[in-house]
Design a protein around this motif. Structure first.
Motif, PDB file in Angstrom:
ATOM      1  N   SER A 234      -9.390   4.883   6.477  1.00  0.00           N
ATOM      2  CA  SER A 234      -9.166   3.961   5.408  1.00  0.00           C
ATOM      3  C   SER A 234      -8.074   3.033   5.664  1.00  0.00           C
ATOM      4  N   HIS A 235      -7.138   3.460   6.358  1.00  0.00           N
ATOM      5  CA  HIS A 235      -5.912   2.610   6.634  1.00  0.00           C
ATOM      6  C   HIS A 235      -6.302   1.131   7.131  1.00  0.00           C
ATOM      7  N   PRO A 236      -7.010   0.987   8.135  1.00  0.00           N
ATOM      8  CA  PRO A 236      -7.053  -0.287   8.685  1.00  0.00           C
ATOM      9  C   PRO A 236      -7.478  -1.399   7.577  1.00  0.00           C
ATOM     10  N   PRO A 237      -8.785  -1.042   6.886  1.00  0.00           N
ATOM     11  CA  PRO A 237      -9.235  -1.508   5.878  1.00  0.00           C
ATOM     12  C   PRO A 237      -8.331  -2.110   4.715  1.00  0.00           C
ATOM     13  N   LEU A 238      -7.429  -1.205   4.435  1.00  0.00           N
ATOM     14  CA  LEU A 238      -6.531  -1.335   3.155  1.00  0.00           C
ATOM     15  C   LEU A 238      -5.389  -2.490   3.599  1.00  0.00           C
ATOM     16  N   LEU A 239      -5.005  -2.229   5.028  1.00  0.00           N
ATOM     17  CA  LEU A 239      -3.958  -3.002   5.436  1.00  0.00           C
ATOM     18  C   LEU A 239      -4.537  -4.593   5.629  1.00  0.00           C
ATOM     19  N   ALA A 240      -5.734  -4.769   5.930  1.00  0.00           N
ATOM     20  CA  ALA A 240      -6.341  -5.872   6.266  1.00  0.00           C
ATOM     21  C   ALA A 240      -6.540  -6.676   4.956  1.00  0.00           C
ATOM     22  N   ALA A 241      -6.845  -5.854   3.785  1.00  0.00           N
ATOM     23  CA  ALA A 241      -7.258  -6.393   2.496  1.00  0.00           C
ATOM     24  C   ALA A 241      -6.050  -7.297   1.912  1.00  0.00           C
ATOM     25  N   GLY A 242      -4.794  -7.431   2.576  1.00  0.00           N
ATOM     26  CA  GLY A 242      -3.846  -8.303   2.020  1.00  0.00           C
ATOM     27  C   GLY A 242      -2.460  -7.433   1.372  1.00  0.00           C
ATOM     28  N   ARG A 243      -1.605  -8.421   1.234  1.00  0.00           N
ATOM     29  CA  ARG A 243      -0.275  -7.852   0.978  1.00  0.00           C
ATOM     30  C   ARG A 243      -0.391  -7.311  -0.368  1.00  0.00           C
ATOM     31  N   ASP A 244      -1.341  -7.524  -1.191  1.00  0.00           N
ATOM     32  CA  ASP A 244      -1.099  -7.222  -2.702  1.00  0.00           C
ATOM     33  C   ASP A 244      -1.875  -5.728  -2.895  1.00  0.00           C
ATOM     34  N   VAL A 245      -2.420  -5.488  -1.831  1.00  0.00           N
ATOM     35  CA  VAL A 245      -2.749  -3.836  -1.803  1.00  0.00           C
ATOM     36  C   VAL A 245      -1.504  -3.112  -2.033  1.00  0.00           C
ATOM     37  N   ALA A 246      -1.691  -1.887  -3.035  1.00  0.00           N
ATOM     38  CA  ALA A 246      -0.524  -1.183  -3.460  1.00  0.00           C
ATOM     39  C   ALA A 246      -1.331   0.186  -3.721  1.00  0.00           C
ATOM     40  N   VAL A 247      -0.474   1.140  -3.324  1.00  0.00           N
ATOM     41  CA  VAL A 247      -0.693   2.582  -3.926  1.00  0.00           C
ATOM     42  C   VAL A 247       0.218   2.745  -5.097  1.00  0.00           C
ATOM     43  N   GLU A 248      -0.638   3.207  -6.097  1.00  0.00           N
ATOM     44  CA  GLU A 248      -0.103   3.557  -7.581  1.00  0.00           C
ATOM     45  C   GLU A 248       0.256   5.061  -7.403  1.00  0.00           C
ATOM     46  N   VAL A 249       1.447   5.481  -7.399  1.00  0.00           N
ATOM     47  CA  VAL A 249       1.813   6.824  -7.431  1.00  0.00           C
ATOM     48  C   VAL A 249       2.655   7.123  -8.688  1.00  0.00           C
ATOM     49  N   ALA A 250       2.928   8.182  -9.033  1.00  0.00           N
ATOM     50  CA  ALA A 250       3.596   8.795 -10.332  1.00  0.00           C
ATOM     51  C   ALA A 250       4.236  10.099 -10.088  1.00  0.00           C
ATOM     52  N   SER A 251       5.347  10.108 -10.918  1.00  0.00           N
ATOM     53  CA  SER A 251       5.878  11.600 -11.137  1.00  0.00           C
ATOM     54  C   SER A 251       6.465  11.554 -12.349  1.00  0.00           C
ATOM     55  N   ARG A 252       6.481  12.972 -13.041  1.00  0.00           N
ATOM     56  CA  ARG A 252       6.913  13.240 -14.113  1.00  0.00           C
ATOM     57  C   ARG A 252       7.977  12.624 -14.525  1.00  0.00           C
ATOM     58  N   ALA A 253       9.058  12.598 -13.736  1.00  0.00           N
ATOM     59  CA  ALA A 253      10.408  12.260 -14.139  1.00  0.00           C
ATOM     60  C   ALA A 253      10.685  10.783 -13.866  1.00  0.00           C
TER      61      ALA A 253
END
Lengths: 786, 296
Positions: B117-136
């Protein structure tokens, strides 16, 4: 897609019309659907109340002295019932197929990466795993002896087995060697007779059998102090022969029953978990199951010998072979396994199916600190075929001849002599196989304008839309022996019982043959139907209650155990007819069994079998021995060494992405003489499977070793062909009967594995123009990036 | 080993907060292999299969919000249009069975340099972002360029879970190529993703299996962006000169830092990157040219 050519079976025609599922028909295997649906019970599925789980501690080093082993912490682990080392072995500490040189558990030193040192039995596999980790071993690590140069100079690099430890005729680090000379040998005078001389050095990597069912079994201690072992193996009786002395038990107290086998290909000829499970079961008094994990499996069985081969061939200007001079060095690894027999095959078959007046050959297997190597489908003939077939292409090129025509010009035929002096006394249609494989229609050429990328090298990896793709075509032919050789009497035993069950005549066949997926039990039922004219046949579980069936290897089971079933069934038939003569006073000489009845060709139906059998079953046991063979003379290699020969010719069509070095085999055609196809569908399956395993060796399959350490013990990194790598495999079958064999049949399973690899490499060479002296061919070889 | 089965997202975050060493598992195509091979014995597994929202995707404001547990098979089936590069990569993942189970979230969590998955995510542009979350600390977006930290290391905190990845809908041609020594079911020896972004006139690249982390070929992107700009090729869609394609391939090759291992040599990996870069650029640019000409 396959065609079948029936050549001449007039002299074999049997009264077979009664049974639709007799020999020559293709009834389906009883295990096939179960396996496809995941419902087949394999040895790894065995279960017993109160059973313990066994696990081995294995050496991380290929060569080390063991200074101490401390099992105390492991023993204290709750749930652990036993931790054993070689000190706990009650009997002989060594075993082996041909030479008993392998310790059942390492004694003071380890000789290969993965050698078992201690074994644990615990009430849960996870507990066993943790306990194994708690065993403390102190090693003094030594530099492993791994290369030919190192092995052949023990005074500098050391001994794998110290000379005083040798269990056989080994010397230096040479486990076994075989020389062969025929004609004038190879001298300056002989060389002078050749107009063209070509030389080549070739290398074969270490292939694995890659069976899917890991080594596994269940040992159950018995009340008589013996043990019952349920196990996936290739040869129950030779397992027992090796297990019993280590347990310190007489053979009759070690009883084996075959469990469901998930493939073998030679990899189950040697023992794996058998002794360990029995030792633990006898020590704990509890049933013990052992199942190897996938990575342990790579350490738990022997592999195909990697080889370095040197060939020099001379031919006249008009294309006749004058001489061959060859040296084949096989890396046998730490223990002998089947190395001596593999050497015998490499030496005696290493000049291929060709008439060569003058030959000199030296084949040897080395002891090293690499993983042990032994039996694998093709058994010494595979490595050699890559060498001699590469040479045939080189010679044809040097002579500016068509490679198929050049081979045909030198092809051996019935009546010719092998370099061993053995006369070929059965059909050897080598030239005919080559003609036919060349005449088979070629697949359509690549359409560069709009190719389906799934059919290209790389497929859905989307590396090419047609760019860089070049097609190549290559041919090859090979020779393989059938049955055990060099004086070995690998007889088979079969018991056939005929009785009335539920108002029908039913035959039961009992042998100790290991059904490993080859389809033997299907064939046994077919033979019983044909010989006894019954429809219902039961196959008794294979076990050691009956005599040996020999190994499921060397393409021998249909010939040998099939032959034994035939003998036993014939005897039962004769006994039944004799009973009829006694009872009814029949005088006809044309009595046969067909369709559940005793019939006379002249007088018609005499009596239903049910009536003649009544309550009195007929049960007879017969042994089938092949004709005797002789050992090869150690210096000249001369001798009537082999039982039968088997031949296959192949054509490979490949597409190569020459920029990326990726290969797609587009089609792999096989033409093979099988003498008589007892089950044509199964025969085609064997040939297609053999071709696929050969394809794996040609382009991907290799255990990668660095300084004695295995680097890719997984199916993530040991690659075998997927369905996208496996092309259509059109098969043409010839049936030229061998007068010495039951039904005229010829062993089938290995010949295509011998012959198909070189055809693929030849096709890649044609596409790329690169010499390619090593298999498997890696993309790096094709792109100059090694 | 504990097996935690949260019923929803909040419960999952709570479980992760309480047991930060718990290893999230969804399809299990990576985690179970590591456990079976005894490479990894986590204290606990955190099963996300009951958190159904993770298996959903939406498109909002031109951005695909791809749930972490959407399997590859559905990406191929449902998202080939908006995410063509990722869909091509998804095609190369394992076998049909693996594609039915494996997820982009798993690829991101494992952060293997070989993840497809990584190469196409990197190529898809700088707006690609991973949404992560924590309870705190709640939710945060990690730009893809900041996500990969090292071999199998990513920017997640121990108490965080991956929820989604945000990928702009493709506004130009995208391609993905992967090298393996058999024709299916291989771990990448090397991989390359390319995306043309006509809207902001940039070029995206992603290299896989040829450096400690997935990475972009920044100089190659800049070089190509410059050529397209200077020669007004975005407007004309005229063919690229062969020297441009060649140079692009060389710069992609130069961006890699591969090693020799059992799967391939470093030289081979570099070599294939230059070939894949040239071929994917040619395919993308041909497609772009066709679009321009058909629009004209």
């Amino acid at each position: 897609m396959s065609t079948r050519t029936i050549q001449d079976q007039k002299n074999l025609r049997k009264l077979n019309q009664a049974s639709r599922h007799g020999i020559g028909a293709s009834p389906l295997r009883p295990d096939g659907t179960l396996k496809v649906k995941g419902e087949f019970a394999y040895s790894s599925d065995l279960w017993h109340e109160d059973m313990l789980w066994g696990m081995a501690l294995r050496s991380p080093h290929p060569r080390a002295t063991i200074l101490s082993v401390d099992v105390s912490e492991a023993l204290k682990t709750p749930g652990v019932h036993a931790v054993l080392t070689h000190e706990d072995i009650p009997g002989s500490k060594f075993y082996g197929l041909e030479i008993a040189d392998q310790p059942a558990l390492a004694i003071d030193k380890v000789r290969y990466h993965g050698e078992a040192i201690a074994i644990v039995a615990a009430d849960h596999p996870e507990t066993a795993r943790r306990a194994v980790r708690k065993i403390k071993v102190e090693y003094r690590v030594l530099t492993p002896i791994t290369t030919e140069e190192q092995c052949l100079h023990p005074e500098t690099y050391g001994y794998v087995h110290e000379p005083q430890e040798y269990k056989s005729h080994a010397h230096g680090n040479i486990c076994h060697e075989q020389r062969l000379v025929c004609g004038l040998g190879v001298t300056d005078e002989v060389r002078a007779m050749a107009d063209v001389i070509v030389r080549g050095e070739y290398e074969v990597g270490m292939q694995d059998q890659a069976f899917l069912g890991p080594e596994s079994g269940l040992a159950v201690p018995a009340e008589d102090g013996g043990v019952d072992l349920y196990v996936a193996t290739q040869w129950l009786h030779v397992d027992r022969q090796q297990i019993a002395p280590v347990l310190g038990l007489p053979e009759e107290k070690v009883r084996l029953t075959l469990a469901g086998v998930g493939g073998a290909f030679g990899g189950r000829e040697d023992l794996s978990m058998q002794i360990h499970a029995c030792l633990l079961a006898l020590r704990t008094g509890r049933p013990v199951k052992i199942v190897y994990s996938r990575d342990e499996s790579f350490f738990g069985h022997v592999h195909r010998h990697p080889a370095r081969l040197t060939y020099e061939h001379g031919a006249t200007r008009d294309g006749k072979l004058v001489y061959s001079d060859a040296r084949i060095v096989l890396d046998g690894g730490a223990y002998a396994s089947a190395s001596p027999a593999v050497v015998g095959n490499a030496a005696s078959l290493g000049n291929g199916p060709y008439v060569i007046p003058n030959v000199r050959m030296h084949a040897l297997a080395l002891y090293s600190n690499n993983p042990s190597c032994g039996a694998m489908r093709g058994f010494g003939a595979v490595q050699a075929a890559f060498g001699y077939e590469s040479q045939m292409d080189k010679l044809a090129a040097a002579l500016d001849m068509d490679p198929v025509e050049f081979r045909r010009l030198n092809a051996m035929a019935e009546g010719d002599l092998m370099p061993t002096g053995q006369r070929i006394d059965a059909p050897a249609p080598v030239a005919e196989l080559l003609r036919r494989v060349k005449d088979m229609p070629l697949p359509p050429p690549l359409d560069p304008t709009d190719p389906d990328i799934r059919t290209l090298p790389g497929a859905r990896s989307n590396t090419s839309h047609g760019e860089g793709i070049v097609r190549g075509v290559g041919y090859s032919v090979g020779i393989k022996n059938v049955g055990f050789s060099e004086g070995f009497d690998d007889y088979s035993t079969a018991r056939v019982r005929l009785e009335v069950i539920g108002g029908e005549p039913v035959a039961m066949v009992h042998t100790a043959m290991a059904e490993v997926g080859q389809g033997g039990i299907t064939v046994h039922a077919q033979i019983a139907r044909t010989e006894l004219g019954v429809e219902q046949v039961t196959i008794h579980p294979a076990n050691t209650e009956i005599g040996s069936a020999g190994s499921t290897s060397a393409s021998r089971q249909t010939y040998m155990t099939g032959g034994a079933v035939k003998l036993a069934a014939e005897a039962v038939k004769q006994e039944l007819i004799a009973r009829g003569r006694r009872r009814y006073g029949w005088t006809q000489h044309d009595i046969e069994l067909a369709d559940g009845k005793v019939v006379s060709r002249s007088a018609g139906v005499l009596v239903p079998m049910v009536e003649l059998l009544g309550d009195g079953a007929i049960e007879l046991t017969r042994e089938h021995h092949h004709r005797p063979t002789q050992p090869f003379d150690p210096q000249t290699g001369q001798g009537f060494g082999h039982v039968q020969y088997s031949f296959c010719a192949n054509r490979a069509v490949v597409d190569v992405d020459v920029e990326l070095g990726l290969v797609k085999v587009v089609e792999l055609t096989a033409v093979q003489d099988v003498g008589k196809a007892l089950n044509p569908l199964a025969v085609i399956g064997q040939i297609q499977g053999g071709c696929t395993q050969a394809l794996g060796l040609a382009v991907m399959e290799e255990i990668i070793i660095r300084d004695g350490e295995v680097r890719n013990a997984s199916f993530t990194d040991y690659l075998i062909p997927t369905i996208l790598d496996t092309p259509p495999i059109p098969v043409e079958i010839l049936e030229l009967p061998d007068p010495n064999a039951p039904y005229g049949l010829r062993g089938v399973g290995e010949a295509p594995t011998v012959s198909a690899t070189p055809s693929i490499v030849a096709a890649i060479r044609q596409a790329t123009g690169i010499a390619l002296n090593r298999i498997p061919v890696r993309p790096e070889h094709l792109t100059g990036t090694l | 080993m504990e097996f935690l089965r949260p019923a929803g997202w909040d419960e999952a975050l709570a479980a992760k907060a309480e047991c930060p060493t718990a290893l999230p598992i969804s399809g299990g195509t990576d985690v179970m292999v590591e456990i079976n091979f005894d490479v990894h014995r986590p204290a606990a597994l955190l099963d996300l299969n009951r958190v159904t929202e993770l298996a959903e995707w939406t498109i909002e404001d031109g951005v695909v919000r791809l749930g972490a547990a959407v399997p590859y098979a559905r990406i191929i089936e449902e998202l080939s249009g908006p995410l063509p590069g990722l869909a091509l990569a998804a095609h190369t993942v394992g076998s049909p069975q693996i594609r039915n189970r494996g997820t982009v979230g798993g690829n991101l969590g494992a952060a293997s340099p070989a993840g497809d998955s990584h190469p196409p995510l990197l190529a898809a542009g700088r707006d690609v972002a991973v949404e992560v979350a924590s309870r705190a600390r709640g939710t945060r977006l990690i730009p893809i360029d900041d996500f990969y930290l090292g071999v199998k290391r990513n920017a997640l905190a121990p108490d965080e879970l991956i929820r989604r990845v945000h990928v702009p809908v493709a506004d130009g041609p995208q391609q993905f190529s992967k090298i393996g020594t058999r024709n299916a079911m291989v771990i990448a020896v090397a991989a390359f993703g390319l995306a043309l972004h006509p809207r902001n006139r940039t070029v995206g690249t992603g290299i896989g299996s040829a450096a400690p982390t997935p990475r972009r070929a920044v100089e190659a992107e800049e070089y190509l962006r410059g050529v397209l700009e200077e020669q007004r090729l975005w407007e004309s869609g005229a063919p690229l000169g062969s020297e441009v394609v060649q140079r692009f391939g060389e710069l992609v090759r130069a961006a890699a830092a591969p090693i020799d291992d059992v799967r391939g040599t470093a030289d081979y990996r570099r070599h294939t990157l230059s070939v894949m870069a040239r071929r994917t650029l040619t395919w993308c640019w041909n497609d772009y040219g066709k679009q321009i000409r058909s629009a004209a």
